[in-house]
Design a protein around this motif. Structure first.
Motif, PDB file in Angstrom:
ATOM      1  N   ALA A  71      -2.484   7.501   0.572  1.00 32.84           N
ATOM      2  CA  ALA A  71      -3.692   6.702   0.783  1.00 32.84           C
ATOM      3  C   ALA A  71      -3.613   5.393  -0.013  1.00 32.84           C
ATOM      4  O   ALA A  71      -4.032   4.342   0.474  1.00 32.84           O
ATOM      5  CB  ALA A  71      -4.911   7.515   0.369  1.00 32.84           C
ATOM      6  N   PHE A  72      -3.052   5.467  -1.217  1.00 31.16           N
ATOM      7  CA  PHE A  72      -2.991   4.304  -2.114  1.00 31.16           C
ATOM      8  C   PHE A  72      -2.201   3.153  -1.496  1.00 31.16           C
ATOM      9  O   PHE A  72      -2.548   1.988  -1.657  1.00 31.16           O
ATOM     10  CB  PHE A  72      -2.354   4.747  -3.433  1.00 31.16           C
ATOM     11  N   ILE A  73      -1.119   3.490  -0.799  1.00 26.06           N
ATOM     12  CA  ILE A  73      -0.291   2.426  -0.208  1.00 26.06           C
ATOM     13  C   ILE A  73      -0.494   2.340   1.307  1.00 26.06           C
ATOM     14  O   ILE A  73       0.188   1.583   1.987  1.00 26.06           O
ATOM     15  CB  ILE A  73       1.214   2.634  -0.532  1.00 26.06           C
ATOM     16  N   ASN A  74      -1.404   3.148   1.821  1.00 28.91           N
ATOM     17  CA  ASN A  74      -1.704   3.203   3.255  1.00 28.91           C
ATOM     18  C   ASN A  74      -0.475   3.497   4.125  1.00 28.91           C
ATOM     19  O   ASN A  74      -0.257   2.862   5.156  1.00 28.91           O
ATOM     20  CB  ASN A  74      -2.395   1.911   3.728  1.00 28.91           C
ATOM     21  N   ALA A  75       0.307   4.498   3.707  1.00 29.28           N
ATOM     22  CA  ALA A  75       1.368   4.995   4.591  1.00 29.28           C
ATOM     23  C   ALA A  75       0.705   5.794   5.705  1.00 29.28           C
ATOM     24  O   ALA A  75      -0.407   6.306   5.538  1.00 29.28           O
ATOM     25  CB  ALA A  75       2.330   5.884   3.805  1.00 29.28           C
ATOM     26  N   LYS A  76       1.403   5.892   6.844  1.00 29.07           N
ATOM     27  CA  LYS A  76       0.811   6.608   7.977  1.00 29.07           C
ATOM     28  C   LYS A  76       0.720   8.101   7.696  1.00 29.07           C
ATOM     29  O   LYS A  76      -0.194   8.773   8.146  1.00 29.07           O
ATOM     30  CB  LYS A  76       1.701   6.419   9.214  1.00 29.07           C
ATOM     31  N   SER A  77       1.737   8.618   6.986  1.00 25.32           N
ATOM     32  CA  SER A  77       1.824  10.062   6.828  1.00 25.32           C
ATOM     33  C   SER A  77       2.472  10.396   5.490  1.00 25.32           C
ATOM     34  O   SER A  77       3.252   9.589   4.942  1.00 25.32           O
ATOM     35  CB  SER A  77       2.685  10.594   7.985  1.00 25.32           C
ATOM     36  N   LYS A 127      -3.631  -4.702  -4.322  1.00 21.98           N
ATOM     37  CA  LYS A 127      -3.660  -3.765  -3.199  1.00 21.98           C
ATOM     38  C   LYS A 127      -2.358  -3.889  -2.408  1.00 21.98           C
ATOM     39  O   LYS A 127      -1.971  -4.974  -1.987  1.00 21.98           O
ATOM     40  CB  LYS A 127      -4.866  -4.100  -2.316  1.00 21.98           C
ATOM     41  N   VAL A 128      -1.682  -2.762  -2.236  1.00 24.61           N
ATOM     42  CA  VAL A 128      -0.464  -2.736  -1.425  1.00 24.61           C
ATOM     43  C   VAL A 128      -0.751  -1.925  -0.170  1.00 24.61           C
ATOM     44  O   VAL A 128      -1.244  -0.803  -0.249  1.00 24.61           O
ATOM     45  CB  VAL A 128       0.704  -2.087  -2.204  1.00 24.61           C
ATOM     46  N   ASP A 129      -0.450  -2.519   0.977  1.00 23.29           N
ATOM     47  CA  ASP A 129      -0.629  -1.816   2.244  1.00 23.29           C
ATOM     48  C   ASP A 129       0.704  -1.925   2.981  1.00 23.29           C
ATOM     49  O   ASP A 129       1.039  -2.976   3.532  1.00 23.29           O
ATOM     50  CB  ASP A 129      -1.769  -2.492   3.032  1.00 23.29           C
ATOM     51  N   VAL A 130       1.463  -0.835   2.960  1.00 21.77           N
ATOM     52  CA  VAL A 130       2.831  -0.908   3.497  1.00 21.77           C
ATOM     53  C   VAL A 130       2.834  -1.200   5.003  1.00 21.77           C
ATOM     54  O   VAL A 130       3.778  -1.819   5.508  1.00 21.77           O
ATOM     55  CB  VAL A 130       3.644   0.375   3.200  1.00 21.77           C
TER      56      VAL A 130
END
Ligand code: PMP
Length: 403
Positions: A75-81, A204-207
């Motif tokens: 959730a922290f890096i907004n990975a899909k899974s 904020k990191v959003d991969v």
């Protein structure tokens, strides 16, 4: 609110050389809040068991907490899974793992593009891959203390298979435009690898938004323990990638002659993992979320905006990195004319101010900047304007002492 959080960090409340400690070595490692320390103790006090293999209550509890930590990272890096979140020892291990994938697919006509501002852990593994595969390693250089984007566009071609760049430099402090770089890399069919060691703790990191193919970071630089880190990889790439280590936990079946691998992410996690470290990293993420990453970023911005003009006023002080403060994170490398940075750091330590001196694991960058070493002050969310004042005061005292 953020001015009042030092009390959460017991280590910051101490006297060093008769002065209250001002800890400005956060790019090397960060201090841990009580909530992270108590999660470590509680885990060993109440839950300690090996993960995944047991059916007894403690093993199930340890497994649930370990996998809950993976979900927190996701959730922290907004990975899909969570299949895309691999626990490693840290950024160095994560980047080494990516280069094992590069070993798998590179050939002698391929190229790898990195930058001159990379940490050794984003240089040396690529040198090894280049040597092993015959691929060519190319460097992007700088303009005005930042990545030269024209040079980058020229260096990335259809021969490029991997582009690997730091999100934030641990020396220049500059924030690199990863999303834009990833777009350029992808246009040429190259994979985008990001060294997120110095960005993940601070912004904020959003991969998915960055469209990184791989993203590496370390727990200890974001208030978690040492010995735990993360490699994010897109699921389809991790599916193609061979395991790096072999043994227990990562297998499906083992026959006398061969073995098959279990599914993601466990295919990459051979042996007993750093269970307590992962759970404590989860606690660090909880703590960071409780403060808010935007607030953390804003707080550090304010510190930089406050301290930079004061540093610029000091005669004989050379600052490295971007001139535009908006492009800078909380890392400030500097030198005092006529003084070795080790002497500067030692003198600052006598004033209770902890900074680092040396090549910061970025020898090619320092060679490019034509300096053997620098001092480096690096801020985190628990630092205050008083800490900035103390740094400036200690630098002025050091200057006076040596003159
Ligand atoms: N990359 C950067 C930009 C870093 O600052 C560091 C740590 N100094 C690393 C990689 C390596 O991180 P670790 O030592 O935690 O593996």
């Amino acid at each position: 609110m953020l001015d009042n959080i030092k009390k959460d960090f017991p280590v910051l409340n101490q006297i060093v050389n008769d002065e209250p400690l001002v800890y400005l070595d956060n790019a090397a490692t960060t201090q841990k809040p009580l909530s992270v320390l108590s999660v470590l103790i509680d885990y060993y006090k109440t839950d300690n068991a090996n993960v995944h293999r047991g059916v007894h209550t403690l093993a199930e509890r340890a497994t649930a907490k370990y996998e809950a930590a993976r979900e927190k990272v996701r959730a922290f890096i907004n990975a899909k899974s969570t299949k895309e979140v691999l626990f490693t020892r840290g950024t160095t291990t994560s980047l080494n793992w990516v280069t094992r994938f590069a070993d798998q697919i590179l050939s002698a006509t391929d190229e790898i593009v990195i930058s001159i501002m990379e940490h050794h852990s984003n240089i040396v593994p690529w040198q090894q891959v280049a040597e092993a595969t015959g691929a060519t390693l190319k460097f992007v250089y700088l303009k005005d203390g930042m990545l030269d984007m024209d040079d980058l566009r020229a260096k990335i071609t259809d021969k490029t298979k991997f582009v690997s760049i730091a999100h934030v430099s641990n020396v220049l402090g500059v924030i690199n435009p990863i999303k834009e770089i990833a777009e350029i890399a992808h246009t040429h069919g190259a994979y985008m690898v990001v060294d997120g060691a110095q960005s993940t703790p601070h912004m904020k990191v959003d991969v998915q938004e960055l469209d990184a193919d791989f993203f590496a970071f370390s727990g200890h630089k974001m208030m978690g323990p040492t010995g735990i880190g993360v490699l994010y990889g897109k699921e389809e790439l991790l599916m193609q990638m061979n395991p790096v280590e072999f043994g227990g936990e990562m297998i499906d079946f083992v026959y006398e002659s061969h073995s098959t691998w279990t599914e993601l992410p466990w295919k990459f996690e051979a042996g007993t993992p750093n269970i307590a470290g992962a759970i404590a990293l989860g606690a660090a993420i909880d703590y960071i979320n409780s403060l808010g990453l935007d607030e953390i970023h804003q707080h550090e911005r304010e510190l930089i905006d406050y301290v930079m003009p004061k540093l610029l006023e000091i005669d004989g002080l050379t600052l490295y990195g971007p001139v535009d403060n908006a492009k800078r994170s909380g890392v400030i490398a500097f030198n005092l004319e006529g003084l070795h940075p080790h002497d500067v750091a030692t003198a600052l330590d006598m004033e209770g101010v902890a900074v680092r001196a040396g090549h910061h694991c970025a020898q090619p960058l320092l060679h490019y900047l034509d300096t053997p070493a620098t001092a480096r002050a690096s801020f985190y969310v628990y630092n205050t304007k008083e800490d900035c004042d103390k740094l400036v005061e200690a630098i002025l005292k050091t200057k006076e002492f040596f003159s």
